[in-house]
Design a protein around this motif. Structure first.
Motif, mmCIF file in Angstrom:
data_model
loop_
_atom_site.group_PDB
_atom_site.id
_atom_site.type_symbol
_atom_site.label_atom_id
_atom_site.label_comp_id
_atom_site.label_asym_id
_atom_site.label_seq_id
_atom_site.Cartn_x
_atom_site.Cartn_y
_atom_site.Cartn_z
ATOM 1 N N LYS A 32 0.820 -1.210 0.000
ATOM 2 C CA LYS A 32 0.000 0.000 0.000
ATOM 3 C C LYS A 32 0.861 1.272 0.000
ATOM 4 O O LYS A 32 0.603 2.224 0.725
ATOM 5 N N VAL A 33 1.897 1.245 -0.824
ATOM 6 C CA VAL A 33 2.794 2.389 -0.991
ATOM 7 C C VAL A 33 2.346 3.128 -2.245
ATOM 8 O O VAL A 33 2.110 2.501 -3.282
ATOM 9 N N PRO A 34 2.189 4.442 -2.194
ATOM 10 C CA PRO A 34 1.787 5.180 -3.390
ATOM 11 C C PRO A 34 2.736 4.920 -4.561
ATOM 12 O O PRO A 34 3.956 4.842 -4.378
ATOM 13 N N SER A 35 2.175 4.766 -5.743
ATOM 14 C CA SER A 35 2.983 4.434 -6.920
ATOM 15 C C SER A 35 4.012 5.517 -7.230
ATOM 16 O O SER A 35 5.073 5.217 -7.790
ATOM 17 N N LEU A 36 3.750 6.768 -6.871
ATOM 18 C CA LEU A 36 4.727 7.831 -7.102
ATOM 19 C C LEU A 36 6.010 7.566 -6.313
ATOM 20 O O LEU A 36 7.113 7.767 -6.819
ATOM 21 N N ILE A 37 5.875 7.080 -5.084
ATOM 22 C CA ILE A 37 7.057 6.776 -4.276
ATOM 23 C C ILE A 37 7.827 5.615 -4.896
ATOM 24 O O ILE A 37 9.058 5.658 -4.981
ATOM 25 N N ILE A 136 17.573 15.230 0.069
ATOM 26 C CA ILE A 136 16.583 16.215 0.519
ATOM 27 C C ILE A 136 15.345 16.171 -0.366
ATOM 28 O O ILE A 136 14.212 16.180 0.125
ATOM 29 N N TYR A 137 15.571 16.110 -1.681
ATOM 30 C CA TYR A 137 14.444 16.048 -2.626
ATOM 31 C C TYR A 137 13.606 14.797 -2.382
ATOM 32 O O TYR A 137 12.384 14.879 -2.267
ATOM 33 N N LEU A 138 14.261 13.637 -2.285
ATOM 34 C CA LEU A 138 13.510 12.391 -2.062
ATOM 35 C C LEU A 138 12.753 12.437 -0.736
ATOM 36 O O LEU A 138 11.586 12.030 -0.675
ATOM 37 N N PHE A 139 13.393 12.929 0.313
ATOM 38 C CA PHE A 139 12.731 13.038 1.611
ATOM 39 C C PHE A 139 11.489 13.926 1.505
ATOM 40 O O PHE A 139 10.414 13.563 1.996
ATOM 41 N N ALA A 140 11.640 15.080 0.864
ATOM 42 C CA ALA A 140 10.516 16.018 0.743
ATOM 43 C C ALA A 140 9.369 15.422 -0.073
ATOM 44 O O ALA A 140 8.199 15.550 0.308
ATOM 45 N N VAL A 141 9.696 14.757 -1.166
ATOM 46 C CA VAL A 141 8.650 14.181 -2.010
ATOM 47 C C VAL A 141 7.933 13.040 -1.298
ATOM 48 O O VAL A 141 6.704 12.971 -1.297
#
Length: 156
Positions: A32-37, A136-141
């Motif tokens: 149940k992880v969002p596909s964007l992640i 930082i980008y991955l964490f924020a997204v």
């Protein structure tokens, strides 16, 4: 004979990509992880791993130009060819959130790399800056996507 190997390799590459994407989608659904992640982590890192291996290998053997050319060429190919062909097959719809959050990040990353490389060399501290920016980008997204998923679940 080389043409046969090339065509066989291309076929296996396409088939492997298909299996990889199906597997990533299954993992996303199962956990149940969002596909964007999954797209931003598993798929993007998995599809970039061969490029990273080539670039690291070339750099270790003293062929730094191959590393840089591979990275820049790959970005052009992904941005222009992959998106172009995909949009020919089926129109792509970009969410407003992706445009607001990710396009500035892409422009900032490209601009940052441009500034870093102006002197003709990427130093270790600059490499650390690039890697930190990715983190930082991955964490924020991921934080943003999980917060959106929680909000959506709360509305239902």
């Amino acid at each position: 004979m080389e043409y046969i190997f090339l065509l066989l390799g291309l076929f296996l590459l396409i088939k492997g990509a298909d299996v990889f994407v199906d597997g990533a989608a299954s993992v996303a659904a199962k956990f149940k992880v969002p596909s964007l992640i999954i797209g931003l982590t598993v798929v993007s890192f998995g599809t970039s791993a061969p490029e990273a291996a080539i670039s690291i290998s070339a750099s270790l053997s003293g062929s730094n130009s191959i590393s840089l050319g591979n990275i820049i060429g790959s970005n052009f190919f992904n941005l222009l060819m992959v998106i172009g062909i995909t949009a020919l097959v089926t129109p792509l719809k970009a969410d407003d959130e992706v445009i607001r959050r990710d396009m500035p990040a892409v422009i900032l990353a490209t601009g940052g790399l441009t500034i870093i490389i102006l002197d003709g060399i990427i130093m270790r501290y600059e490499a650390i800056i690039l890697l930190a920016a990715l983190g930082i980008y991955l964490f924020a997204v991921i934080k943003n996507v999980l917060a959106s998923a929680t909000e959506d679940a709360g509305r239902k």
